[in-house]
Write a protein that holds these residues in place. Structure first.
Motif, mmCIF file in Angstrom:
data_model
loop_
_atom_site.group_PDB
_atom_site.id
_atom_site.type_symbol
_atom_site.label_atom_id
_atom_site.label_comp_id
_atom_site.label_asym_id
_atom_site.label_seq_id
_atom_site.Cartn_x
_atom_site.Cartn_y
_atom_site.Cartn_z
ATOM 1 N N LEU A 13 0.826 -1.205 0.000
ATOM 2 C CA LEU A 13 0.000 0.000 0.000
ATOM 3 C C LEU A 13 0.860 1.255 0.000
ATOM 4 C CD1 LEU A 13 -2.859 1.221 0.204
ATOM 5 C CD2 LEU A 13 -2.642 1.082 2.692
ATOM 6 N N LEU A 14 1.909 1.265 0.825
ATOM 7 C CA LEU A 14 2.767 2.439 0.897
ATOM 8 C C LEU A 14 3.558 2.647 -0.391
ATOM 9 C CD1 LEU A 14 4.068 2.115 4.557
ATOM 10 C CD2 LEU A 14 2.544 3.861 3.666
ATOM 11 N N VAL A 15 4.053 1.556 -0.967
ATOM 12 C CA VAL A 15 4.800 1.680 -2.218
ATOM 13 C C VAL A 15 3.895 2.228 -3.320
ATOM 14 C CG1 VAL A 15 5.962 0.367 -4.033
ATOM 15 C CG2 VAL A 15 6.501 -0.084 -1.642
ATOM 16 N N CYS A 16 2.656 1.741 -3.391
ATOM 17 C CA CYS A 16 1.716 2.261 -4.394
ATOM 18 C C CYS A 16 1.410 3.735 -4.136
ATOM 19 C CB CYS A 16 0.432 1.438 -4.386
ATOM 20 S SG CYS A 16 0.633 -0.247 -5.012
ATOM 21 N N GLY A 17 1.262 4.111 -2.858
ATOM 22 C CA GLY A 17 1.015 5.511 -2.544
ATOM 23 C C GLY A 17 2.161 6.405 -2.975
ATOM 24 N N ILE A 18 3.393 5.932 -2.756
ATOM 25 C CA ILE A 18 4.563 6.707 -3.193
ATOM 26 C C ILE A 18 4.606 6.798 -4.718
ATOM 27 C CG2 ILE A 18 7.078 6.734 -3.231
ATOM 28 C CD1 ILE A 18 6.994 5.365 -0.485
ATOM 29 N N GLY A 19 4.296 5.692 -5.381
ATOM 30 C CA GLY A 19 4.316 5.705 -6.838
ATOM 31 C C GLY A 19 3.261 6.603 -7.450
ATOM 32 N N LEU A 20 2.174 6.827 -6.711
ATOM 33 C CA LEU A 20 1.088 7.661 -7.233
ATOM 34 C C LEU A 20 1.175 9.111 -6.760
ATOM 35 C CD1 LEU A 20 -1.912 5.167 -6.837
ATOM 36 C CD2 LEU A 20 -0.826 5.901 -8.964
ATOM 37 N N ARG A 34 4.550 2.162 -14.804
ATOM 38 C CA ARG A 34 5.820 2.609 -15.387
ATOM 39 C C ARG A 34 6.866 2.813 -14.295
ATOM 40 N NH1 ARG A 34 7.333 7.823 -17.054
ATOM 41 N NH2 ARG A 34 5.208 8.558 -16.742
ATOM 42 N N TRP A 35 6.470 3.364 -13.139
ATOM 43 C CA TRP A 35 7.416 3.610 -12.056
ATOM 44 C C TRP A 35 7.897 2.294 -11.442
ATOM 45 C CZ3 TRP A 35 6.908 3.377 -6.478
ATOM 46 C CH2 TRP A 35 7.955 3.992 -5.792
ATOM 47 N N LEU A 36 6.958 1.353 -11.191
ATOM 48 C CA LEU A 36 7.350 0.071 -10.609
ATOM 49 C C LEU A 36 8.213 -0.727 -11.576
ATOM 50 C CD1 LEU A 36 4.021 -1.027 -8.863
ATOM 51 C CD2 LEU A 36 6.098 -0.180 -7.783
ATOM 52 N N ASP A 65 15.971 1.265 -12.171
ATOM 53 C CA ASP A 65 15.876 2.608 -12.747
ATOM 54 C C ASP A 65 14.782 3.382 -12.010
ATOM 55 O OD1 ASP A 65 15.922 4.881 -14.277
ATOM 56 O OD2 ASP A 65 14.913 3.987 -16.012
ATOM 57 N N ALA A 66 15.175 4.389 -11.241
ATOM 58 C CA ALA A 66 14.211 5.217 -10.518
ATOM 59 C C ALA A 66 13.866 6.487 -11.278
ATOM 60 C CB ALA A 66 14.751 5.567 -9.132
ATOM 61 N N GLY A 67 14.297 6.572 -12.511
ATOM 62 C CA GLY A 67 13.975 7.744 -13.318
ATOM 63 C C GLY A 67 15.030 8.831 -13.199
ATOM 64 N N ARG A 68 14.709 9.958 -13.789
ATOM 65 C CA ARG A 68 15.598 11.119 -13.775
ATOM 66 C C ARG A 68 14.962 12.272 -13.018
ATOM 67 N NH1 ARG A 68 19.954 11.342 -17.127
ATOM 68 N NH2 ARG A 68 20.271 9.532 -18.496
ATOM 69 N N SER A 69 15.804 13.094 -12.428
ATOM 70 C CA SER A 69 15.310 14.263 -11.710
ATOM 71 C C SER A 69 14.598 15.203 -12.677
ATOM 72 C CB SER A 69 16.473 14.986 -11.034
ATOM 73 O OG SER A 69 16.071 16.254 -10.572
ATOM 74 N N TRP A 70 13.439 15.687 -12.283
ATOM 75 C CA TRP A 70 12.692 16.629 -13.111
ATOM 76 C C TRP A 70 13.385 17.991 -13.188
ATOM 77 C CZ3 TRP A 70 6.942 15.784 -11.261
ATOM 78 C CH2 TRP A 70 6.519 14.544 -11.713
#
Length: 605
Positions: free
Chosen positions: A22-29, A76-78, A85-90
């Motif tokens: 639940l927490l991981v999904c909340g962070i991803g959203l 896409r985030w998960l 890969d956690a992505g790139r800084s905006w």
């Protein structure tokens, strides 16, 4: 197989997995849940003079994928996390994961040094109690005094500012800015470790009298065991109740050292996550929060194992004695003195105007007309301290009371609260306030909601640790054997054993809650300047600390006075146990003191 799985901790495992998911999904959203538009922040960060036209904002949203639905955004985030890969800084466009892991390494190194300072400080706080108890000269209460309460009440960033100004700038003994080697670690570690060690020392000092009152100490003394060995056994007897909180301190020092890391310009994880939250750089905020939660979950495992190892088979066999005997009467002079002094300061401040600006009085030192001096705008600091007490103390007391109730109730349900505590404790109040504001919007209630959301966690951990030991006492086994029911045990044994030390713990954290509320207000999540909240006073006067230290020391001294009052007043909190009636007290202290018992951690006969 399913029944055996559920019986032997399966529900606990399922709850942990569900809560983590639940927490991981909340962070991803977070990008989807946020009520603000990150595109505007990203556009301004990339080009400060850029025109935020609808077309430009739409282009940024399309680039960042903000227009996608929540399920595609989360998937896409998960998917990126599974591939490292956690992505790139905006904002900067750099890879997120390497920078976050580098910040974590810095925070872990600082945490280890701060824990070492905290352990030494805790030992100094309870040293007198250990010396007196090992020689059977203790009068039934801890001898740590209220000096530790004053130290525990000081905010970490104030200790950091004082050390940086005095030791780093004026004396020049140690560097006060940057992170380039071991000597740059000393002042930040002291800033974090001294208040944390004072809190741990006070908690340990509260348990030691019960350990020294156990019959084994009299037996050991009669057989000529050295005082040092008795003191070590007493420490081993009490430490298991504090080990879970030590784990919470480790996690809190890693993610909660935001102010200290910013003041000393340390590139730690707390500062990195806070900067990302302020800049709405959500990929960095997501990854930093996720790393903090993962570290909290991992740190809880050795803490639980260490508590069981230190107690040994006594916890399993129900061979312990309660450490929460009847509290001895405490001197009432100190709480009366502290309370009178605090009320006097607030009362005098309320008679003055906190908003009048006098340019001629700028940074004027304390005098008869201005007992606490004036700030950079020429405003009366005493008046601002007095008027700021109304809102700050009211919210702090209300949140402390709510945290105490929630901590005790959830502490009685360790299977539910245990995983939740580990994860909640990983989020410092400042970051919690930013997350709450990002999802629900900013308002006067935002700081209170954010601090209340995390303030109960240490109290629930303390309650669970005390209950685990209390349920394993011979007194509980004897009372059950006499026919006592669960309701009787709860009212007459468990609650009295828990409420006094946990209440003292809650009152020790009262000044920190008051400061956290004001710090969130200073960040724009609650009250705004020229509000005279105490944390705002310290933050506003900190840039002038070298020229006008009274602007910082006056509100800090009031916070320390509040801490001393809270702890000394809590020393008299006690719940009497009935020792007559159907289920009289039947533990070994009611019989002859010559009864032979084993040392802590061993089965007795």
């Amino acid at each position: 197989m399913p029944r055996a799985f559920l019986r032997y901790g399966g529900l606990d495992v399922l709850w942990r997995i569900g809560l983590t998911a639940l927490l991981v999904c909340g962070i991803g959203l977070l990008p989807w849940l946020s009520r603000t538009d990150p595109a505007l922040t990203v556009l301004k960060a990339r080009a400060a003079d850029g025109d935020p036209t609808p077309e430009a904002l739409r282009a940024v949203r399309d680039e960042l994928g903000l227009g996608e639905g929540p399920l595609r955004l989360l998937g896409r985030w998960l998917g990126g996390l599974l591939h490292g890969d956690a992505g790139r800084s905006w904002v900067s466009g750099t890879e997120v994961l390497p920078s976050v892991l580098a910040s974590l390494g810095v925070s872990l190194l600082l945490m280890a040094a701060a824990l070492a300072v905290a352990v030494v400080t805790a030992a100094a706080v309870c040293a007198r109690t250990l010396w007196l108890g090992s020689r059977r000269r203790l009068d039934g209460r801890g001898a740590g005094g209220s000096g530790a309460a004053v130290l525990a009440a000081l905010p970490e960033f104030l200790v950091a500012a004082t050390l940086a100004t005095v030791v780093g700038v004026k004396l020049g003994w140690l560097p006060a800015l940057g992170w380039y080697g071991p000597q740059w670690m000393v002042l930040p570690a002291l800033s974090l470790g001294l208040p944390a060690g004072a809190v741990l020392g006070r908690m340990l000092d509260d348990l030691l009298p019960g350990a020294f009152a156990e019959p084994w100490t009299l037996t050991a003394t009669a057989y000529g065991v050295s005082p040092g060995s008795i003191a070590r056994q007493a420490l081993r007897r009490c430490v298991p109740a504090l080990v879970p909180n030590l784990g919470l301190f480790a996690v809190g020092l890693t993610g909660g050292a935001v102010a200290v890391e910013k003041l000393f310009d340390i590139p730690g994880l707390g500062r990195t996550t806070l900067d990302a939250a302020l800049a709405q750089d959500l990929p960095v905020l997501q990854t930093g929060t996720l790393v903090l939660l993962a570290f909290a979950a991992v740190a809880g495992v050795p803490a639980r194992l260490a508590a069981r190892f230190l107690l040994g088979p006594a916890l399993r066999d129900g061979e312990l004695r309660s450490l929460s005997g009847p509290a001895e009467p405490r001197p009432r002079a100190l709480p009366l003195v502290y309370g009178t002094l605090l009320l006097g300061i607030i009362g005098l401040g309320l008679l003055r105007d906190p908003y009048t600006v006098d340019p001629a009085a700028r940074l004027r030192p304390p005098s008869v007309a201005l007992p606490f001096g004036a700030d950079a705008l020429g405003r009366d600091i005493l008046a601002r301290v007095g008027h700021g007490a109304l809102g700050t103390l009211a919210w702090a007391v209300a949140i402390s009371a709510a945290a105490l109730v929630a901590g005790v109730l959830l502490g009685f349900l360790p299977r539910i609260s245990g995983p939740l505590v580990e994860l909640v404790n990983a989020v410092p109040p400042v970051l919690a306030g930013l997350l709450v504001a990002g999802v629900a919007g900013s308002g006067p209630w935002t700081p209170a909601l954010a601090v209340a959301a995390v303030a109960w966690a240490p109290l629930a951990t303390h309650t669970s640790a005390l209950l685990r030991q209390e349920r394993a006492t011979t007194l509980m086994a004897a009372t059950r054997a006499l026919g006592a029911g669960e309701w009787y045990l709860l009212r007459r044994r468990l609650l009295p054993a828990v409420l006094r030390p946990v209440t003292r713990h809650a009152m020790l954290r009262l000044p920190g809650i008051a400061l956290a509320l004001a710090a969130l207000g200073f960040l724009g999540l609650g009250a705004q300047p020229p509000s005279p909240e105490w944390g705002l006073l310290i933050a506003e006067n900190h840039p002038y600390a070298e020229r006008a230290p009274w602007g910082v020391l006056a509100p800090a001294a009031v916070l320390a006075l509040l801490g001393a009052l809270a702890v000394t007043a809590a020393g008299g909190v006690r719940w009497r146990r009935r020792t007559t009636g159907r289920f009289a007290r039947t533990d070994s202290t009611a019989s002859s003191p010559a009864v032979k018992v084993s040392a802590p951690g061993e089965s007795s006969s």
